[in-house]
Design an enzyme around this catalytic site. Structure first.
Site, mmCIF file in Angstrom:
data_model
loop_
_atom_site.group_PDB
_atom_site.id
_atom_site.type_symbol
_atom_site.label_atom_id
_atom_site.label_comp_id
_atom_site.label_asym_id
_atom_site.label_seq_id
_atom_site.Cartn_x
_atom_site.Cartn_y
_atom_site.Cartn_z
ATOM 1 N N HIS A 114 0.815 -1.217 0.000
ATOM 2 C CA HIS A 114 0.000 0.000 0.000
ATOM 3 C C HIS A 114 0.849 1.267 0.000
ATOM 4 O O HIS A 114 0.481 2.267 -0.602
ATOM 5 C CB HIS A 114 -0.991 -0.030 1.155
ATOM 6 C CG HIS A 114 -2.117 -0.963 0.871
ATOM 7 N ND1 HIS A 114 -2.124 -2.252 1.319
ATOM 8 C CD2 HIS A 114 -3.221 -0.809 0.115
ATOM 9 C CE1 HIS A 114 -3.212 -2.856 0.874
ATOM 10 N NE2 HIS A 114 -3.895 -1.993 0.139
ATOM 11 N N ARG A 146 -9.529 5.390 -2.047
ATOM 12 C CA ARG A 146 -9.121 4.610 -0.875
ATOM 13 C C ARG A 146 -9.302 5.496 0.354
ATOM 14 O O ARG A 146 -8.723 6.585 0.409
ATOM 15 C CB ARG A 146 -7.654 4.199 -0.989
ATOM 16 C CG ARG A 146 -7.375 3.135 -2.036
ATOM 17 C CD ARG A 146 -5.922 2.688 -1.939
ATOM 18 N NE ARG A 146 -5.652 1.508 -2.754
ATOM 19 C CZ ARG A 146 -5.174 1.529 -3.995
ATOM 20 N NH1 ARG A 146 -4.909 2.686 -4.584
ATOM 21 N NH2 ARG A 146 -4.944 0.413 -4.651
ATOM 22 N N ARG A 156 -14.479 3.532 -1.552
ATOM 23 C CA ARG A 156 -14.355 2.189 -0.976
ATOM 24 C C ARG A 156 -14.371 2.286 0.545
ATOM 25 O O ARG A 156 -13.702 3.153 1.124
ATOM 26 C CB ARG A 156 -13.047 1.548 -1.444
ATOM 27 C CG ARG A 156 -12.892 0.140 -0.892
ATOM 28 C CD ARG A 156 -11.674 -0.534 -1.430
ATOM 29 N NE ARG A 156 -10.454 0.038 -0.875
ATOM 30 C CZ ARG A 156 -9.235 -0.366 -1.201
ATOM 31 N NH1 ARG A 156 -9.084 -1.309 -2.123
ATOM 32 N NH2 ARG A 156 -8.175 0.179 -0.663
ATOM 33 N N GLU A 197 -11.346 -9.571 -5.322
ATOM 34 C CA GLU A 197 -9.909 -9.625 -5.052
ATOM 35 C C GLU A 197 -9.517 -10.874 -4.258
ATOM 36 O O GLU A 197 -8.385 -11.029 -3.853
ATOM 37 C CB GLU A 197 -9.411 -8.343 -4.382
ATOM 38 C CG GLU A 197 -10.220 -7.848 -3.214
ATOM 39 C CD GLU A 197 -9.706 -6.507 -2.674
ATOM 40 O OE1 GLU A 197 -8.649 -6.018 -3.081
ATOM 41 O OE2 GLU A 197 -10.404 -5.954 -1.810
ATOM 42 N N ASN A 215 -4.371 -6.463 -7.346
ATOM 43 C CA ASN A 215 -3.225 -6.582 -6.434
ATOM 44 C C ASN A 215 -3.460 -7.739 -5.464
ATOM 45 O O ASN A 215 -2.623 -8.614 -5.297
ATOM 46 C CB ASN A 215 -3.028 -5.299 -5.619
ATOM 47 C CG ASN A 215 -2.926 -4.082 -6.497
ATOM 48 O OD1 ASN A 215 -2.532 -4.183 -7.658
ATOM 49 N ND2 ASN A 215 -3.299 -2.929 -5.977
ATOM 50 N N ASP A 216 -4.625 -7.702 -4.839
ATOM 51 C CA ASP A 216 -4.916 -8.779 -3.902
ATOM 52 C C ASP A 216 -5.283 -10.065 -4.629
ATOM 53 O O ASP A 216 -4.931 -11.153 -4.174
ATOM 54 C CB ASP A 216 -6.035 -8.357 -2.941
ATOM 55 C CG ASP A 216 -5.482 -7.524 -1.799
ATOM 56 O OD1 ASP A 216 -4.428 -7.909 -1.258
ATOM 57 O OD2 ASP A 216 -6.069 -6.481 -1.476
ATOM 58 N N ARG A 255 2.238 -9.636 -1.500
ATOM 59 C CA ARG A 255 2.453 -8.477 -2.376
ATOM 60 C C ARG A 255 3.516 -7.521 -1.841
ATOM 61 O O ARG A 255 4.011 -6.675 -2.575
ATOM 62 C CB ARG A 255 1.132 -7.730 -2.611
ATOM 63 C CG ARG A 255 0.499 -7.220 -1.352
ATOM 64 C CD ARG A 255 -0.936 -6.778 -1.566
ATOM 65 N NE ARG A 255 -1.026 -5.382 -1.971
ATOM 66 C CZ ARG A 255 -2.171 -4.723 -2.097
ATOM 67 N NH1 ARG A 255 -3.323 -5.322 -1.887
ATOM 68 N NH2 ARG A 255 -2.179 -3.467 -2.438
ATOM 69 N N CYS A 282 -9.364 -2.122 -10.905
ATOM 70 C CA CYS A 282 -8.794 -0.965 -10.211
ATOM 71 C C CYS A 282 -7.465 -1.305 -9.547
ATOM 72 O O CYS A 282 -6.910 -0.493 -8.825
ATOM 73 C CB CYS A 282 -9.775 -0.384 -9.205
ATOM 74 S SG CYS A 282 -10.084 -1.476 -7.826
HETATM 75 C C1 PEP Z 1 -6.295 -4.379 -5.114
HETATM 76 O O1 PEP Z 1 -6.153 -5.230 -4.231
HETATM 77 O O2 PEP Z 1 -6.016 -4.556 -6.314
HETATM 78 C C2 PEP Z 1 -6.823 -3.048 -4.777
HETATM 79 C C3 PEP Z 1 -7.111 -2.154 -5.692
HETATM 80 O O3 PEP Z 1 -6.938 -2.763 -3.447
HETATM 81 P P1 PEP Z 1 -5.674 -2.372 -2.538
HETATM 82 O O4 PEP Z 1 -4.478 -2.258 -3.432
HETATM 83 O O5 PEP Z 1 -6.004 -1.086 -1.865
HETATM 84 O O6 PEP Z 1 -5.612 -3.529 -1.606
HETATM 85 MG MG MG Z 2 -7.034 -4.887 -2.298
#
Ligand code: PEP
Ligand code: MG
Length: 790
Positions: free
Chosen positions: A384, A491, A527, A626, A649-650, A660, A697
């Site tokens: 993050h 976020r 979110r 995710e 990402n998740d 990650r 996203c």
């Molecule tokens: C993701 O997981 O791709 C996402 C957009 O949420 P974050 O990166 O804030 O966990």
């Molecule tokens: Mg995420």
């Protein structure tokens, strides 16, 4: 009560609280203010005693002042006692007619007819620490707004009360003192002899920067430092006092700084810290300890140990976590004493920040406007903190093993966020080369920004919506500047990170309505809080977890903290009255979670209805895909929500079992892995069958290689960092929808990520983008590297 009035009352209460040095004085000022501004004849505060079963009148405006400290009632006794016991407000036009009413002759309260009383509770705790009461002589009907306002006042006062109570409890504790002998071992580093020292890491945020190194040290491990006390015990006492004073100045500066950059509500944690530092009990304990030990560090350690042990024994998680604030302050004092904070000088503009790991919390601590680039020893590109760096357009390279040992404070450093190269003490030739590259990059961005009005559609007219991921108010200017059509992901964690706890509804409402207001007609996808995992902060009831990414994070944490979750839902609903708001629920992994969250939303709507407050009844409610289970069960989820947004990402982290944020496995983290693509494909099919929109996203949406594949899979919206929008748009404009659909089909059948990379690289090559005057140079290297390995 009219909203502007309400805001000014709260601002005034917040101001009193922020200046608080003494609980009694603060309570007197608050009761005076609340009585006056709410036009009540009486305002009083009752606080729970340490036995937790009684309340005592501690301050009043309007009742007989002699009664302060004298009137004591049991929990559940009278209306006030009932409020404390149940933890819920009571509003009565004719209080004396209620069977619970109890009258205390010492107060002279018999002539007051109406009563409004709310519990003093801390976010995240269920225990009432007192009651805030207003009373009026003439009968008054209280409305939901009045209750809400008094409750928010109570929330503002509660931290001051809690701190004062905890500190006074501490000052009575008599714990054994542990021993530490220490001396600073980490002396000054020798100046560097060689130049052009090259280190490599993970390219995390695009762009080039050249500037002096500014090191942000990890907190000093006080258990492993050496310290030799002065021969004179008196000198040790003086040194301790000087360290306390320097810490106070440091915290005051931080408070001002953070307050200015993010708004006064973000500075709340620093009030708490100042209050601890100025607490008589804390200071006295230190003075006594230094007199006994004749060693300032030993004294500090022993007092902190005693506090730590006492806090660890507290059962309520909220109160237990307050101990972290005392340790936080203690750590600062120790660092001042040891002189290991060599960053008293403000950071020079254009500095290269060298950190151990880019934590999201860093962005609320450091003057980011002076940071030209970030380099970290550990961490990956989708943590993050890394995402915040990209959002703020700060070039960054993570996982640069060796940087902590190598980098000297103040030496020149080049950071190439596109290739992951970092150079220390570069020679003139290298600096000139990078200055030119930097210039070219800026010119290209400017050119593309100038073309922002061009539509994002493929050559054959297939439209792809491009929106931006945002986390700060300050980012909003970038949205329009780079031509994004709206906010695909807002976020909301930063407010909580800066606040170090769940933010109040009031604070959130103000933030979201400013965002919505600035975005005009464009959609804003907000979110709900996605805390926990690598975004752990104090005061949210997190327990130690072996695997926090698989633990109580995100929606799970929200559902566990119903009160905070509903406050956020109400704040988002309120913002929906002012613009095109969409609500996005993170990390949904099954249908039950979605239903539970929607039930809370329904209650939040009901609460607003009861108060006659406006919101958009048709606000779309979507979920993030995710977690693999959500992608696999996408048809069931699609039937119960209004849109999907894929968090790649998740989704990549959980599908491939790759943390990650861990640089050791960063090479395995690949959203273009066919397994991830198949889950995206399943989600797209489910969304299309249900007739709901689907976007991506995650960071993948800004990855040039991923764009042809995602468009080919049928993704209708890509939301990425604002700065990436122009590049993504150029790619979309160079594609043909039939070609990319074919690419996507092949990618789904591929057996390795490398095959998918090659498919995408060939598409970029064929699209003619490599000769594009602005983006050609950026893409060329990516495409060449991929095809060379194919
Ligand atoms: C993701 O997981 O791709 C996402 C957009 O949420 P974050 O990166 O804030 O966990
Ligand atoms: Mg995420």
């Amino acid at each position: 009560m009219a909203i502007p009035d309400r805001i000014s009352i709260l601002a005034d209460v917040a101001e009193i609280v922020s200046r608080s040095h003494d609980l009694q004085e603060t309570l007197a000022n608050v009761t005076e203010l609340v009585a006056r501004r709410l036009e009540a004849d009486v305002c009083s505060v009752y606080l729970t005693d340490t036995d937790l079963s009684h309340l005592t009148l501690r301050a009043t405006k309007g009742l007989d002042p002699e009664a302060v400290g004298q009137v004591r009632l049991a929990l559940g006794e009278g209306l006030v006692g009932l409020v404390a016991e149940k933890g819920e407000p009571i509003a009565m036009e004719h209080a004396s007619e209620d069977p619970h009413y109890r009258y205390f002759p010492q107060t002279g309260e018999e002539r007051y007819e109406s009563l409004l009383a709310v519990p003093l509770t801390m976010q995240g705790s269920t225990i009432a620490i007192g009651v805030l009461v207003t009373q009026t002589e003439t009968p008054r009907q209280f409305h939901a707004d009045d209750i809400d306002l008094l409750q928010t006042c109570a929330q503002l006062i509660a931290p001051v009360v809690v701190n004062a109570q905890l500190l006074s409890l501490m000052s009575r504790s008599d714990e054994t003192r542990s021993e530490v002998v220490a001396r600073i071992t980490d002396g000054q580093r020798a100046p560097r002899a060689e130049s052009n020292v090259e280190l490599r890491g993970i390219p995390t945020s695009r762009g080039v920067a050249i500037g002096p190194v500014y090191r942000v040290e990890s907190p000093v491990d006080v258990d492993h430092v050496e310290y030799t006390p002065d021969e004179s015990p008196a000198q040790e006492a003086v040194d301790l006092e000087t360290a306390l004073e320097a810490t106070r100045r440091e915290i005051e500066e931080a408070r001002e700084n953070v307050g200015e950059r993010f708004g006064p509500e973000f500075a709340a944690v620093f009030h708490t810290h100042l209050q601890i530092l100025e607490d008589k009990g804390f200071v006295q304990n230190l003075e006594q300890a230094v007199a006994v030990e004749a060693n300032a560090l030993k004294a500090l350690r022993s007092v902190l140990d005693a506090y730590r042990e006492t806090f660890e024994r507290i059962e309520d998680p909220y109160f237990r976590e307050r101990g972290a604030d005392i340790q936080d302050v203690g750590q600062r004092v120790i660092e001042q004493l040891l002189g290991v904070r060599d960053h008293h000088e403000p950071m020079q503009p254009g500095s290269v920040l060298v950190v151990d790991v880019v934590l999201a919390g860093l962005f609320s601590k450091i003057e980011m406007e002076n940071v030209a680039a970030i380099v970290s020893e550990h961490g990956g590109s989708t943590s993050h903190g890394a995402i915040f760096a990209r959002t703020l357009e700060i070039p960054a390279v993570t996982g640069v093993i060796g940087i902590a040992d190598e980098a000297r404070e103040g030496e020149t450093c080049i950071v190439d966020g596109s290739t992951g190269a970092v150079y220390l003490s570069p020679d003139e030739g290298l600096q000139t080369y990078y200055q030119n590259a930097q210039h070219q990059y800026e010119v290209a961005v400017e050119h593309l920004d100038a073309l922002r009005e061009r539509p994002a559609e493929t050559r054959d007219g297939h439209v792809v919506k491009l929106s931006a991921n945002v986390g700060l108010l300050a980012d909003l200017r970038l949205v329009g500047q780079h031509g994004a059509e709206g906010i695909g992901l807002f976020r909301t964690e930063l407010l909580a990170l800066a606040h170090r706890g769940f933010p109040s509804q009031e604070e959130q409402e103000q933030l979201y309505s400013r965002v919505v207001d600035q975005m005009g007609d464009a959609a804003v996808t907000i979110r709900t809080l996605d805390l926990g995992g690598d975004k752990g902060i104090p005061n949210i009831g997190l327990e130690f977890e072996e695997n926090p990414q698989l633990g109580c994070r995100s929606i799970r944490l929200a559902l566990d903290n119903e009160r905070a979750f509903k406050a956020q839902l109400r704040a988002i609903l309120r913002a929906s009255a002012e613009g095109r708001v969409r609500l996005l629920l993170p990390m949904i992994s099954n249908v039950e979670e979605l239903r539970e969250a929607k039930a809370h939303l329904e209650e939040a709507r009901q609460q607003l209805d009861d108060r006659g407050l406006a919101y958009d009844p048709h606000m779309p409610v979507g979920i993030m895909i995710e977690v693999p289970s959500a992608a696999i069960l996408a048809p069931a989820l699609a039937a119960e929500c209004d849109f999907f947004s894929i968090g790649t990402n998740d989704l990549t982290q959980y599908t491939l079992a790759v943390d990650r944020g861990n640089e050791r496995v960063a090479h395995l983290f690949d959203p273009l892995h066919p397994a991830v693509l198949r889950l995206i494909d399943a989600s797209v099919h489910a969304a299309q069958s249900a007739g709901i929109p689907i976007s991506v996203c995650g960071e993948m949406a800004s990855n040039p290689l991923a764009v042809p594949i995602l468009v080919g899979l049928g993704i209708g919206e890509l939301s990425g960092v604002p700065a990436a929008v122009p590049l993504v748009k150029e790619i979309v404009r160079a594609l043909d929808s039939l070609d990319v659909a074919d690419d996507a089909r092949q990618a789904l059948q591929a057996s390795s990520p490398a095959d998918v990379h090659a498919i995408a690289a060939r598409r970029l090559q064929k699209s003619g983008l490599l000769s594009h005057p602005d983006v050609g140079a950026w893409l060329e290297q990516t495409v060449e590297t991929v095809l060379a390995g194919a």
